[in-house]
Design a protein around this motif. Structure first.
Motif, PDB file in Angstrom:
ATOM      1  N   VAL A  48       0.828  -1.202   0.000  1.00  0.00           N
ATOM      2  CA  VAL A  48       0.000   0.000   0.000  1.00  0.00           C
ATOM      3  C   VAL A  48       0.866   1.258   0.000  1.00  0.00           C
ATOM      4  CG1 VAL A  48      -1.715   1.340   1.281  1.00  0.00           C
ATOM      5  CG2 VAL A  48      -1.897  -1.160   1.186  1.00  0.00           C
ATOM      6  N   ALA A  49       1.776   1.348   0.966  1.00  0.00           N
ATOM      7  CA  ALA A  49       2.600   2.560   1.093  1.00  0.00           C
ATOM      8  C   ALA A  49       3.818   2.244   1.949  1.00  0.00           C
ATOM      9  CB  ALA A  49       1.807   3.703   1.722  1.00  0.00           C
ATOM     10  N   THR A  58       8.550   8.803   0.595  1.00  0.00           N
ATOM     11  CA  THR A  58       7.350   7.978   0.667  1.00  0.00           C
ATOM     12  C   THR A  58       7.064   7.348  -0.689  1.00  0.00           C
ATOM     13  OG1 THR A  58       5.927   9.888   0.201  1.00  0.00           O
ATOM     14  CG2 THR A  58       6.274   9.322   2.516  1.00  0.00           C
ATOM     15  N   TYR A  59       6.416   6.204  -0.656  1.00  0.00           N
ATOM     16  CA  TYR A  59       6.009   5.505  -1.866  1.00  0.00           C
ATOM     17  C   TYR A  59       4.571   5.020  -1.683  1.00  0.00           C
ATOM     18  CZ  TYR A  59      10.937   5.312  -3.190  1.00  0.00           C
ATOM     19  OH  TYR A  59      12.221   5.639  -3.525  1.00  0.00           O
ATOM     20  N   TYR A  60       3.838   4.969  -2.793  1.00  0.00           N
ATOM     21  CA  TYR A  60       2.453   4.531  -2.754  1.00  0.00           C
ATOM     22  C   TYR A  60       2.159   3.581  -3.913  1.00  0.00           C
ATOM     23  CZ  TYR A  60       1.858   8.485   0.411  1.00  0.00           C
ATOM     24  OH  TYR A  60       1.972   9.364   1.458  1.00  0.00           O
ATOM     25  N   ALA A  61       1.271   2.649  -3.653  1.00  0.00           N
ATOM     26  CA  ALA A  61       0.729   1.856  -4.749  1.00  0.00           C
ATOM     27  C   ALA A  61      -0.135   2.759  -5.622  1.00  0.00           C
ATOM     28  CB  ALA A  61      -0.108   0.710  -4.191  1.00  0.00           C
ATOM     29  N   VAL A  70       0.877   8.423   3.958  1.00  0.00           N
ATOM     30  CA  VAL A  70       1.641   7.784   5.029  1.00  0.00           C
ATOM     31  C   VAL A  70       2.517   8.839   5.707  1.00  0.00           C
ATOM     32  CG1 VAL A  70       3.490   7.052   3.453  1.00  0.00           C
ATOM     33  CG2 VAL A  70       3.168   5.857   5.633  1.00  0.00           C
ATOM     34  N   SER A  71       2.611   8.753   7.018  1.00  0.00           N
ATOM     35  CA  SER A  71       3.443   9.687   7.777  1.00  0.00           C
ATOM     36  C   SER A  71       3.960   8.964   9.023  1.00  0.00           C
ATOM     37  CB  SER A  71       2.644  10.935   8.164  1.00  0.00           C
ATOM     38  OG  SER A  71       1.551  10.595   8.994  1.00  0.00           O
ATOM     39  N   TYR A  80       1.536   6.368  10.566  1.00  0.00           N
ATOM     40  CA  TYR A  80       0.113   6.548  10.302  1.00  0.00           C
ATOM     41  C   TYR A  80      -0.198   6.325   8.820  1.00  0.00           C
ATOM     42  CZ  TYR A  80       0.848   9.023  14.693  1.00  0.00           C
ATOM     43  OH  TYR A  80       1.216   9.351  15.968  1.00  0.00           O
ATOM     44  N   LEU A  81      -1.435   5.970   8.568  1.00  0.00           N
ATOM     45  CA  LEU A  81      -1.927   5.871   7.199  1.00  0.00           C
ATOM     46  C   LEU A  81      -3.276   6.575   7.158  1.00  0.00           C
ATOM     47  CD1 LEU A  81      -1.301   4.712   4.368  1.00  0.00           C
ATOM     48  CD2 LEU A  81      -2.782   2.779   4.970  1.00  0.00           C
ATOM     49  N   GLN A  82      -3.298   7.779   6.601  1.00  0.00           N
ATOM     50  CA  GLN A  82      -4.532   8.518   6.422  1.00  0.00           C
ATOM     51  C   GLN A  82      -5.172   8.057   5.116  1.00  0.00           C
ATOM     52  OE1 GLN A  82      -6.121  10.858   8.406  1.00  0.00           O
ATOM     53  NE2 GLN A  82      -7.772  10.746   6.893  1.00  0.00           N
TER      54      GLN A  82
END
Length: 124
Positions: A48-49, A58-61, A70-71, A80-82
């Motif tokens: 996901v991230a 940061t990286y994201y799908a 993500v933070s 965290y994942l908002q």
């Protein structure tokens, strides 16, 4: 040794938001890159991230880009994942993992530690 505990999952309507937390124990948390994965019933685990130890990378799908953020807060030993604009296809158990660096971050088996997961269900 790092222990991870996820929280914040739940049931939400499509278009809604949730914020997942991953609390870590261990003095070396700030030295680990962190990743979020999810697994839906009958499907393989999906990246996901991920976020670097400093939070600067940061990286994201592609499936969550522009919707999820993500933070991390190293002072609180937490990541965290908002999740915004949630869709029914986001329904899954979400896991956070810790690894030494961002290399091979897309592959679950390269992570050193995992949490127990938190269920996210998005209704249509």
């Amino acid at each position: 040794q790092v222990q991870l505990v996820e929280s914040g999952g739940g049931l939400v309507q499509a278009g809604g938001s949730l914020r997942l937390s991953c609390a870590a124990s261990g003095r070396t948390f700030s030295s680990y890159a962190m990743g979020w994965f999810r697994q839906a019933p009958g499907k393989e685990s999906e990246f996901v991230a991920a976020i670097s130890w400093s939070g600067g990378i940061t990286y994201y799908a592609d499936s969550v880009k522009a919707r999820f953020t993500v933070s991390r807060d190293n002072a609180k030993n937490a990541v965290y994942l908002q999740m915004d604009s949630l869709k029914p296809e986001d329904t899954a158990v979400y896991y956070c993992g810790a690894k030494q660096n961002l290399a091979t971050m897309f592959v679950p088996r390269f992570y050193d530690y995992w949490g127990q997961g938190t269920q996210v269900t998005v209704s249509s």
